[in-house]
Design a protein around this motif. Sequence first.
Motif, PDB file in Angstrom:
ATOM      1  N   UNK A 137       0.822  -1.210   0.000  1.00 54.11           N
ATOM      2  CA  UNK A 137       0.000   0.000   0.000  1.00 54.11           C
ATOM      3  C   UNK A 137       0.859   1.265   0.000  1.00 54.11           C
ATOM      4  N   UNK A 138       1.811   1.327   0.924  1.00 53.73           N
ATOM      5  CA  UNK A 138       2.587   2.560   1.075  1.00 53.73           C
ATOM      6  C   UNK A 138       3.643   2.757  -0.010  1.00 53.73           C
ATOM      7  N   UNK A 139       4.373   1.702  -0.347  1.00 53.32           N
ATOM      8  CA  UNK A 139       5.442   1.862  -1.349  1.00 53.32           C
ATOM      9  C   UNK A 139       4.891   2.329  -2.700  1.00 53.32           C
ATOM     10  N   UNK A 140       3.788   1.766  -3.206  1.00 46.26           N
ATOM     11  CA  UNK A 140       3.252   2.321  -4.458  1.00 46.26           C
ATOM     12  C   UNK A 140       2.877   3.799  -4.340  1.00 46.26           C
ATOM     13  N   UNK A 141       2.286   4.190  -3.208  1.00 48.99           N
ATOM     14  CA  UNK A 141       1.975   5.601  -2.985  1.00 48.99           C
ATOM     15  C   UNK A 141       3.254   6.434  -3.007  1.00 48.99           C
ATOM     16  N   UNK A 142       4.293   5.967  -2.352  1.00 49.23           N
ATOM     17  CA  UNK A 142       5.551   6.703  -2.309  1.00 49.23           C
ATOM     18  C   UNK A 142       6.179   6.811  -3.696  1.00 49.23           C
ATOM     19  N   UNK A 143       6.111   5.742  -4.484  1.00 45.99           N
ATOM     20  CA  UNK A 143       6.650   5.794  -5.851  1.00 45.99           C
ATOM     21  C   UNK A 143       5.895   6.818  -6.703  1.00 45.99           C
ATOM     22  N   UNK A 144       4.588   6.845  -6.561  1.00 49.56           N
ATOM     23  CA  UNK A 144       3.781   7.810  -7.315  1.00 49.56           C
ATOM     24  C   UNK A 144       4.132   9.233  -6.891  1.00 49.56           C
ATOM     25  N   UNK A 145       4.289   9.452  -5.590  1.00 50.58           N
ATOM     26  CA  UNK A 145       4.605  10.810  -5.152  1.00 50.58           C
ATOM     27  C   UNK A 145       6.037  11.204  -5.499  1.00 50.58           C
ATOM     28  N   UNK A 146       6.956  10.243  -5.556  1.00 51.61           N
ATOM     29  CA  UNK A 146       8.303  10.567  -6.051  1.00 51.61           C
ATOM     30  C   UNK A 146       8.223  11.044  -7.499  1.00 51.61           C
ATOM     31  N   UNK A 147       7.381  10.399  -8.285  1.00 54.57           N
ATOM     32  CA  UNK A 147       7.188  10.825  -9.681  1.00 54.57           C
ATOM     33  C   UNK A 147       6.643  12.247  -9.738  1.00 54.57           C
ATOM     34  N   UNK A 148       5.670  12.550  -8.879  1.00 59.84           N
ATOM     35  CA  UNK A 148       5.123  13.915  -8.845  1.00 59.84           C
ATOM     36  C   UNK A 148       6.199  14.928  -8.449  1.00 59.84           C
ATOM     37  N   UNK A 149       7.040  14.562  -7.501  1.00 59.03           N
ATOM     38  CA  UNK A 149       8.117  15.473  -7.086  1.00 59.03           C
ATOM     39  C   UNK A 149       9.075  15.709  -8.246  1.00 59.03           C
ATOM     40  N   UNK A 150       9.427  14.656  -8.981  1.00 56.87           N
ATOM     41  CA  UNK A 150      10.286  14.842 -10.158  1.00 56.87           C
ATOM     42  C   UNK A 150       9.631  15.783 -11.165  1.00 56.87           C
ATOM     43  N   UNK A 151       8.326  15.604 -11.387  1.00 58.82           N
ATOM     44  CA  UNK A 151       7.619  16.493 -12.326  1.00 58.82           C
ATOM     45  C   UNK A 151       7.690  17.945 -11.871  1.00 58.82           C
ATOM     46  N   UNK A 152       7.484  18.168 -10.588  1.00 57.42           N
ATOM     47  CA  UNK A 152       7.524  19.526 -10.051  1.00 57.42           C
ATOM     48  C   UNK A 152       8.930  20.101 -10.169  1.00 57.42           C
ATOM     49  N   UNK A 153       9.937  19.306  -9.841  1.00 54.35           N
ATOM     50  CA  UNK A 153      11.319  19.790  -9.899  1.00 54.35           C
ATOM     51  C   UNK A 153      11.763  20.088 -11.331  1.00 54.35           C
ATOM     52  N   UNK A 154      11.257  19.328 -12.287  1.00 56.52           N
ATOM     53  CA  UNK A 154      11.673  19.512 -13.676  1.00 56.52           C
ATOM     54  C   UNK A 154      10.928  20.625 -14.392  1.00 56.52           C
ATOM     55  N   UNK A 155       9.821  21.075 -13.798  1.00 58.94           N
ATOM     56  CA  UNK A 155       9.098  22.206 -14.372  1.00 58.94           C
ATOM     57  C   UNK A 155       9.871  23.479 -14.111  1.00 58.94           C
ATOM     58  N   UNK A 156       9.761  24.407 -15.025  1.00 55.18           N
ATOM     59  CA  UNK A 156      10.340  25.725 -14.774  1.00 55.18           C
ATOM     60  C   UNK A 156       9.574  26.397 -13.658  1.00 55.18           C
ATOM     61  N   UNK A 157      10.282  27.080 -12.772  1.00 56.51           N
ATOM     62  CA  UNK A 157       9.530  27.842 -11.767  1.00 56.51           C
ATOM     63  C   UNK A 157       8.654  28.880 -12.462  1.00 56.51           C
ATOM     64  N   UNK A 158       7.473  29.091 -11.929  1.00 55.98           N
ATOM     65  CA  UNK A 158       6.547  30.056 -12.533  1.00 55.98           C
ATOM     66  C   UNK A 158       7.160  31.447 -12.517  1.00 55.98           C
ATOM     67  N   UNK A 159       6.987  32.160 -13.614  1.00 53.63           N
ATOM     68  CA  UNK A 159       7.465  33.540 -13.692  1.00 53.63           C
ATOM     69  C   UNK A 159       6.607  34.396 -12.777  1.00 53.63           C
ATOM     70  N   UNK A 160       7.214  35.401 -12.154  1.00 59.73           N
ATOM     71  CA  UNK A 160       6.401  36.263 -11.291  1.00 59.73           C
ATOM     72  C   UNK A 160       5.307  36.941 -12.099  1.00 59.73           C
TER      73      UNK A 160
END
Length: 173
Positions: A137-160
């Motif tokens: 239960x937990x490891x699949x959730x953690x893998x999915x959230x690691x993927x989301x973190x990678x997506x967030x980190x790879x996105x350009x920060x929003x311009x002001x």
Amino acid sequence: MTPQVCFFLSIAFSLMAWTLVAKRYVWPRLRSLERRDALRPLLVLHAFRFEGLAFLVPGVVSPDLPTTFAYSAAYGDFGAAILALLSLAFLPSGTGVVVVWIFNLWGTVDLLHAFYEANAGGLMPGQLGAAYFIPTVLVPLLLVTHTLIFKILLQRPAAPKTLQVGGLPHGTR
């Protein structure tokens, strides 16, 4: 069905279910937030990875649980929990994103390594005892959230965002 097939199906279905939850409910909200605000709830979730220490508690797991797997999974998760907390602490600073990268790489590799150690050590699902729900239960959730973190980190920060006054950005008159 053999215990190994039940174990594999539990992991596979949990991964699919958490992916659906993330796509439908979590990602639409996170992608609209600034990087720090989007990372914060995911890091808080990973701060609970100290639960992996359950692999070292007699009575929770079988004494026959492969020790290589137990120690690697327990201390890898504990390290990930510490890194998640450090990431939260440093997030407001300039080094915050670097610490999040370190956490996310460590945490992802740790989970994949635990799967390897379980397979290499011949882990039988019954050896997990009450900790059975961590990998199913937990490891699949953690893998999915690691993927989301990678997506967030790879996105350009929003311009002001600039204030619009009369159709022109404020200060350009």
